[in-house]
Design an enzyme around this catalytic site. Structure first.
Site, mmCIF file in Angstrom:
data_model
loop_
_atom_site.group_PDB
_atom_site.id
_atom_site.type_symbol
_atom_site.label_atom_id
_atom_site.label_comp_id
_atom_site.label_asym_id
_atom_site.label_seq_id
_atom_site.Cartn_x
_atom_site.Cartn_y
_atom_site.Cartn_z
ATOM 1 N N LYS A 195 0.453 -1.018 -0.167
ATOM 2 C CA LYS A 195 0.021 0.255 0.168
ATOM 3 C C LYS A 195 0.131 0.949 0.182
ATOM 4 O O LYS A 195 1.528 1.574 0.847
ATOM 5 C CB LYS A 195 -0.882 -0.048 1.465
ATOM 6 C CG LYS A 195 -1.861 1.273 1.049
ATOM 7 C CD LYS A 195 -2.571 1.844 2.535
ATOM 8 C CE LYS A 195 -1.764 2.708 3.256
ATOM 9 N NZ LYS A 195 -1.525 3.857 1.789
ATOM 10 N N GLY B 25 6.635 5.347 8.467
ATOM 11 C CA GLY B 25 5.374 6.294 8.725
ATOM 12 C C GLY B 25 6.095 7.481 9.465
ATOM 13 O O GLY B 25 6.572 6.532 10.831
ATOM 14 N N GLU C 129 9.361 1.093 10.863
ATOM 15 C CA GLU C 129 10.500 2.509 10.717
ATOM 16 C C GLU C 129 9.795 4.388 11.089
ATOM 17 O O GLU C 129 8.984 4.694 9.664
ATOM 18 C CB GLU C 129 11.273 2.189 9.458
ATOM 19 C CG GLU C 129 12.441 3.232 9.139
ATOM 20 C CD GLU C 129 12.154 4.531 8.772
ATOM 21 O OE1 GLU C 129 11.973 5.258 9.734
ATOM 22 O OE2 GLU C 129 12.648 4.800 7.817
ATOM 23 N N GLU D 80 9.350 16.272 15.558
ATOM 24 C CA GLU D 80 9.448 16.197 13.979
ATOM 25 C C GLU D 80 8.561 16.333 13.254
ATOM 26 O O GLU D 80 7.739 17.144 12.344
ATOM 27 C CB GLU D 80 10.160 14.462 13.952
ATOM 28 C CG GLU D 80 9.905 14.271 12.214
ATOM 29 C CD GLU D 80 9.452 12.738 11.763
ATOM 30 O OE1 GLU D 80 11.137 12.681 10.774
ATOM 31 O OE2 GLU D 80 8.790 12.185 11.472
ATOM 32 N N CYS E 107 13.644 10.768 7.366
ATOM 33 C CA CYS E 107 12.958 10.537 8.385
ATOM 34 C C CYS E 107 14.421 10.556 9.173
ATOM 35 O O CYS E 107 14.510 11.308 10.196
ATOM 36 C CB CYS E 107 13.026 9.276 8.734
ATOM 37 S SG CYS E 107 13.763 8.658 7.871
ATOM 38 N N GLU F 262 2.698 8.654 15.187
ATOM 39 C CA GLU F 262 1.358 8.149 15.414
ATOM 40 C C GLU F 262 0.683 6.442 14.670
ATOM 41 O O GLU F 262 -0.150 5.921 15.274
ATOM 42 C CB GLU F 262 0.678 8.846 15.813
ATOM 43 C CG GLU F 262 1.278 10.233 16.364
ATOM 44 C CD GLU F 262 2.412 11.464 15.960
ATOM 45 O OE1 GLU F 262 2.457 12.013 17.281
ATOM 46 O OE2 GLU F 262 2.744 11.036 15.040
#
Length: 495
Positions: free
Chosen positions: A177, A230, A252, A387, A286, A233
């Site tokens: 996805k 992602g 990750e 972030e 990231c 949360e």
């Protein structure tokens, strides 16, 4: 001109979503719709899961020769490289990154396929000396089964390949996805996989949102493993959903990665990597070096040089020659980053360069944010702790080595870190104390398919890339063989 709706790939066929829904795809450099894709939901995810489950259980892929899987992965890599210009252009138009960056992602993804094509043909079990002399004890590695993969929008090709390549090499069947905002390069990858001949049901692509498609992949008991990239949360939601059948997870997640610059560092090298580590890929990375910790004795000199380099960044459409930074991926994300910039100003951080949206000329049509540097940052500031995932850099001073370590470890994240010093002993002392999964000394940012990638603390669980990334998609089975079969006599003789 009518825009044709692009389909998803389930059980060896290109199909529309069962609901008939679609989603427009916007070029972030222009704000214009340039493509349309079918938009799946839980029903489509279940169809893909059923196809992957059937393909795995039948065993044509998982039980086949590793050399056959390797040959197909290499063929896949060759086809990707043959279409690099096409794929990179689509990626730039969909994601916003420069054409140079997108091309690198394609080449590196092909290299990732070749690496795992080599890994999957190598023996990976062990034998053991156990107390029973007549027992031969060993372990073998087997594919986990059906793997659901959910990837982020900042590196759509690379993040997909970090999961696809090792999972397929190990003999699993997969459902990918991609992020809702950036589905187009994934569609191209599956066109290539269809062309090179992956068996029916082994590879499946479902387009849709995380709240339905992603949630179904995480909850469905026919899925044996979830590999996710992602936010923290979203990662927490995946963990909760994956508890349905205690499926394996590899997460990750985010980062707030520091670079520690000592006053004995190679000055030009440190400044260059500080800018590269933060502003590459629009800061939508990231592991971006979003916190630069500078020894107080060189702070003013370093800031002056870093600001000068940052002012040389050229914003624009990633397809245009000479552009070194593109737009952010969506309008919503741009607004989120701009809100962080305003929060930094309100909390007392000093804007040294940038500080807002870029609206000059054609830039006004897209989602461009000025490369921004904040000085005088303190550990309690929101922009230091959270972030931002955009081109926003926070600078902090330190005096001693211990203070630098404390500042570096002062967030909930632990993905990456860099240390710059000519004193390698000192650099390695600091690296040892920093709680981060990926570290660099006197450089920052390079990713190697051969080495593990992943974080400490809330930056994730598990590792991608390298042999560790391959092992994430396998189960370890213990096998014990009694070489001289005879009854135990535990409950007496057997008549």
């Amino acid at each position: 001109m009518e825009i044709e709706t692009q389909k998803m790939f389930i059980n060896g066929e290109w199909v529309y979503a069962a609901s008939g829904k679609t989603k427009d795809v916007i070029n972030p450099a222009t704000g214009e719709v340039f493509a349309r894709v079918t938009r799946g939901d839980r029903e489509d995810a279940r169809r893909a899961i059923q196809a992957a489950r059937k393909a795995f259980d039948e065993g044509s892929w998982s039980d086949g020769a590793a050399t056959d899987r390797a040959a197909l992965l290499i063929k896949f890599a060759d086809e990707m490289e043959a279409r690099v210009d096409e794929i990179a252009r689509i990626e730039t138009m969909n994601n916003g990154k420069t054409l140079t960056e997108a091309s690198y992602d394609v080449y590196d993804s092909a290299a990732c396929l070749r690496y795992y094509a080599g890994i999957c043909t190598k023996p990976s079990g062990q034998t053991y000396s156990v107390p029973s002399p007549d027992v031969h004890a060993m372990t073998i590695r087997e594919p986990i089964g059906v793997v659901g993969m959910i990837v982020a929008w900042n590196f759509p090709i690379s993040l997909a390949m970090w999961k696809l390549a090792p999972a397929l090499a190990a003999g699993n069947t997969i459902i990918l996805k991609p992020a809702s905002a950036t589905p187009l390069s994934a569609i191209k990858l599956f066109e290539i996989m269809e062309h090179v001949g992956f068996p029916k049901g082994v590879v499946n692509l479902v387009l849709g949102g995380g709240s339905d498609v992603g949630d179904e992949l995480a909850k469905n008991t026919d899925v044996d493993k979830i590999a996710f990239t992602g936010s923290i949360e979203a990662g927490q939601s995946v963990m909760r959903a994956a508890a349905t059948n205690i499926k394996g997870i590899c997460l990750e997640l985010g980062g707030k990665s520091p670079i520690v610059v000592f006053d004995d560092a190679d000055f030009e090298n440190a400044v260059d990597y500080a800018a590269f580590g933060m502003f590459y890929n629009q800061g939508e990375v990231c592991s971006a070096s979003s916190r630069i910790l500078i020894q107080d004795t060189i702070y003013d000199k370093f800031v002056k040089a870093l600001v000068k380099v940052t002012k040389q960044i050229k914003l624009g459409n990633g397809l245009e020659e000479g552009v070194t930074m593109g737009p952010l991926v969506t309008k919503e994300h741009m607004e989120k980053v701009l809100a962080y910039i305003e929060k930094g100003k309100a909390e007392g951080a000093k804007v040294l360069v940038g500080g807002g949206r870029a609206t000059e000329g054609e830039l006004a049509k897209g989602y461009f944010v000025q490369p921004t540097i904040f000085g005088d940052c303190t550990p309690d500031m929101t922009i230091v702790q959270e972030e931002i995932f955009g081109p926003v850099l926070c600078l902090q001073k330190f005096h001693t080595e211990q203070e630098a370590i404390e500042l570096a470890n002062g967030t909930t994240y632990g993905l990456a870190a860099g240390v710059f010093s000519k004193d390698i002993g000192k650099a390695l002392r600091v690296v040892k104390k920093i709680r981060a999964g990926i570290t660099w000394v006197n450089e920052f940012g390079p990713v190697y398919n051969e080495a593990p990638w992943g974080g400490y603390k809330q930056s994730g669980i598990g590792r991608e890339l390298g042999t560790y990334g391959f092992d994430e998609f396998t189960e370890i089975k213990q096998v014990n063989v009694l070489l001289k079969p005879e009854p135990t006599g535990w409950f007496g003789p057997v008549d």
